[in-house]
Design a protein around this motif. Structure first.
Motif, PDB file in Angstrom:
ATOM      1  N   MET A  11       2.176  26.502  19.727  1.00  0.00           N
ATOM      2  CA  MET A  11       3.164  27.556  20.003  1.00  0.00           C
ATOM      3  C   MET A  11       3.397  27.714  21.487  1.00  0.00           C
ATOM      4  O   MET A  11       2.757  26.939  22.180  1.00  0.00           O
ATOM      5  CB  MET A  11       3.021  28.797  19.391  1.00  0.00           C
ATOM      6  CG  MET A  11       1.527  29.369  19.843  1.00  0.00           C
ATOM      7  SD  MET A  11       1.558  31.111  18.847  1.00  0.00           S
ATOM      8  CE  MET A  11      -0.234  31.368  19.241  1.00  0.00           C
ATOM      9  N   CYS A  12       4.638  27.912  21.984  1.00  0.00           N
ATOM     10  CA  CYS A  12       4.909  27.924  23.362  1.00  0.00           C
ATOM     11  C   CYS A  12       3.976  29.028  24.175  1.00  0.00           C
ATOM     12  O   CYS A  12       3.608  28.576  25.130  1.00  0.00           O
ATOM     13  CB  CYS A  12       6.482  27.894  23.799  1.00  0.00           C
ATOM     14  SG  CYS A  12       7.112  29.664  22.977  1.00  0.00           S
ATOM     15  N   CYS A  13       3.667  29.905  23.602  1.00  0.00           N
ATOM     16  CA  CYS A  13       2.963  31.030  23.979  1.00  0.00           C
ATOM     17  C   CYS A  13       1.991  31.713  23.043  1.00  0.00           C
ATOM     18  O   CYS A  13       2.412  31.760  21.896  1.00  0.00           O
ATOM     19  CB  CYS A  13       3.772  31.961  25.032  1.00  0.00           C
ATOM     20  SG  CYS A  13       4.824  33.062  24.246  1.00  0.00           S
ATOM     21  N   SER A  14       1.226  32.658  23.757  1.00  0.00           N
ATOM     22  CA  SER A  14       0.345  33.389  22.540  1.00  0.00           C
ATOM     23  C   SER A  14       0.681  34.688  22.518  1.00  0.00           C
ATOM     24  O   SER A  14       0.078  35.521  21.965  1.00  0.00           O
ATOM     25  CB  SER A  14      -1.062  33.261  23.304  1.00  0.00           C
ATOM     26  OG  SER A  14      -1.172  33.750  24.580  1.00  0.00           O
ATOM     27  N   VAL A  22      10.654  38.274  18.569  1.00  0.00           N
ATOM     28  CA  VAL A  22       9.303  38.654  18.757  1.00  0.00           C
ATOM     29  C   VAL A  22       8.379  38.843  17.549  1.00  0.00           C
ATOM     30  O   VAL A  22       8.844  39.197  16.450  1.00  0.00           O
ATOM     31  CB  VAL A  22       9.162  40.078  19.266  1.00  0.00           C
ATOM     32  CG1 VAL A  22       7.928  40.495  19.848  1.00  0.00           C
ATOM     33  CG2 VAL A  22      10.074  39.878  20.850  1.00  0.00           C
ATOM     34  N   ASP A  23       7.408  38.140  17.640  1.00  0.00           N
ATOM     35  CA  ASP A  23       6.268  38.192  16.581  1.00  0.00           C
ATOM     36  C   ASP A  23       5.239  39.382  16.774  1.00  0.00           C
ATOM     37  O   ASP A  23       4.394  39.247  17.727  1.00  0.00           O
ATOM     38  CB  ASP A  23       5.667  36.853  16.369  1.00  0.00           C
ATOM     39  CG  ASP A  23       4.599  36.930  15.189  1.00  0.00           C
ATOM     40  OD1 ASP A  23       4.171  38.044  14.672  1.00  0.00           O
ATOM     41  OD2 ASP A  23       4.264  35.782  14.717  1.00  0.00           O
ATOM     42  N   ASN A  47      -4.667  27.029  22.087  1.00  0.00           N
ATOM     43  CA  ASN A  47      -3.427  26.636  21.582  1.00  0.00           C
ATOM     44  C   ASN A  47      -3.331  25.237  21.289  1.00  0.00           C
ATOM     45  O   ASN A  47      -3.607  24.425  21.994  1.00  0.00           O
ATOM     46  CB  ASN A  47      -2.209  27.300  22.428  1.00  0.00           C
ATOM     47  CG  ASN A  47      -0.849  26.782  22.017  1.00  0.00           C
ATOM     48  OD1 ASN A  47      -0.662  25.981  21.045  1.00  0.00           O
ATOM     49  ND2 ASN A  47      -0.049  27.616  22.599  1.00  0.00           N
ATOM     50  N   LEU A  48      -3.071  24.899  20.023  1.00  0.00           N
ATOM     51  CA  LEU A  48      -3.045  23.706  19.640  1.00  0.00           C
ATOM     52  C   LEU A  48      -2.032  22.712  20.434  1.00  0.00           C
ATOM     53  O   LEU A  48      -2.567  21.435  20.855  1.00  0.00           O
ATOM     54  CB  LEU A  48      -2.698  23.373  18.204  1.00  0.00           C
ATOM     55  CG  LEU A  48      -2.516  21.891  17.561  1.00  0.00           C
ATOM     56  CD1 LEU A  48      -4.012  21.291  17.737  1.00  0.00           C
ATOM     57  CD2 LEU A  48      -2.172  21.966  16.031  1.00  0.00           C
ATOM     58  N   ALA A  49      -1.051  23.139  20.878  1.00  0.00           N
ATOM     59  CA  ALA A  49      -0.061  22.579  21.796  1.00  0.00           C
ATOM     60  C   ALA A  49      -0.533  22.072  23.113  1.00  0.00           C
ATOM     61  O   ALA A  49      -0.176  21.112  23.744  1.00  0.00           O
ATOM     62  CB  ALA A  49       1.315  23.169  22.036  1.00  0.00           C
ATOM     63  N   ALA A  72      -3.676  25.857   7.994  1.00  0.00           N
ATOM     64  CA  ALA A  72      -4.796  26.709   7.884  1.00  0.00           C
ATOM     65  C   ALA A  72      -5.051  27.527   9.364  1.00  0.00           C
ATOM     66  O   ALA A  72      -5.672  28.461   9.540  1.00  0.00           O
ATOM     67  CB  ALA A  72      -6.138  26.111   7.752  1.00  0.00           C
ATOM     68  N   LEU A  73      -4.404  27.139  10.391  1.00  0.00           N
ATOM     69  CA  LEU A  73      -4.181  27.937  11.618  1.00  0.00           C
ATOM     70  C   LEU A  73      -3.593  29.220  11.478  1.00  0.00           C
ATOM     71  O   LEU A  73      -2.619  29.259  10.858  1.00  0.00           O
ATOM     72  CB  LEU A  73      -3.751  26.954  12.780  1.00  0.00           C
ATOM     73  CG  LEU A  73      -4.398  25.661  12.933  1.00  0.00           C
ATOM     74  CD1 LEU A  73      -3.657  24.934  14.035  1.00  0.00           C
ATOM     75  CD2 LEU A  73      -5.723  25.920  13.544  1.00  0.00           C
ATOM     76  N   PRO A  74      -3.962  30.300  12.081  1.00  0.00           N
ATOM     77  CA  PRO A  74      -5.071  30.195  13.102  1.00  0.00           C
ATOM     78  C   PRO A  74      -6.418  30.041  12.478  1.00  0.00           C
ATOM     79  O   PRO A  74      -6.317  30.666  11.315  1.00  0.00           O
ATOM     80  CB  PRO A  74      -5.045  31.596  13.754  1.00  0.00           C
ATOM     81  CG  PRO A  74      -4.256  32.532  12.947  1.00  0.00           C
ATOM     82  CD  PRO A  74      -3.355  31.643  12.070  1.00  0.00           C
TER      83      PRO A  74
END
Length: 118
Positions: A11-14, A22-23, A47-49, A72-74
């Motif tokens: 993802m681009c940010c956490s 917004v999440d 972060n995978l990215a 399966a992430l996170p």
């Protein structure tokens, strides 16, 4: 004290505040992580990215990804052991694992802004 590692999907940010919507779950987790860091808790997010090596270098996480794929992430590790797959922990879970009060996990980062009116 226990150590928590959060292996996020790409993802681009956490924080959950980027993109078209917004999440709220990501925003909650970001606040919890910030609060725990302020208390000196050993908690890290990957972060995978941005940090793919962290996923391949960690044998436990690598095995989860091999078996279940990126969906399966996170993946959440507590002291190196998988405690949650596919969703973020509730604040109550963080509190139980790390022996803090859930109410303490809602601190918001404070940023000072200086304004010059010259």
């Amino acid at each position: 004290m226990s150590k928590v590692e959060i292996f996020d999907p790409a993802m681009c940010c956490s924080t959950g505040v980027c993109g078209p919507s917004v999440d709220p779950d990501l925003t909650r987790v970001a606040s919890a992580v910030y609060s725990l860091e302020q208390k000196g808790v050993d908690i890290k997010r990957f972060n995978l990215a941005n940090e793919p090596a962290a996923f391949t270098d960690n044998e436990t996480v690598n095995n989860v990804l091999q078996e279940k794929g990126a969906d399966a992430l996170p993946v959440i590790l507590l002291d190196g052991e998988v405690v949650k797959i596919g969703e973020y922990p509730a604040n109550e879970e963080f509190a139980t694992w790390l022996e803090v009060k859930a109410e303490e996990l809602t601190l918001k980062p404070r940023v000072r802004v200086s304004v010059n009116f010259d």
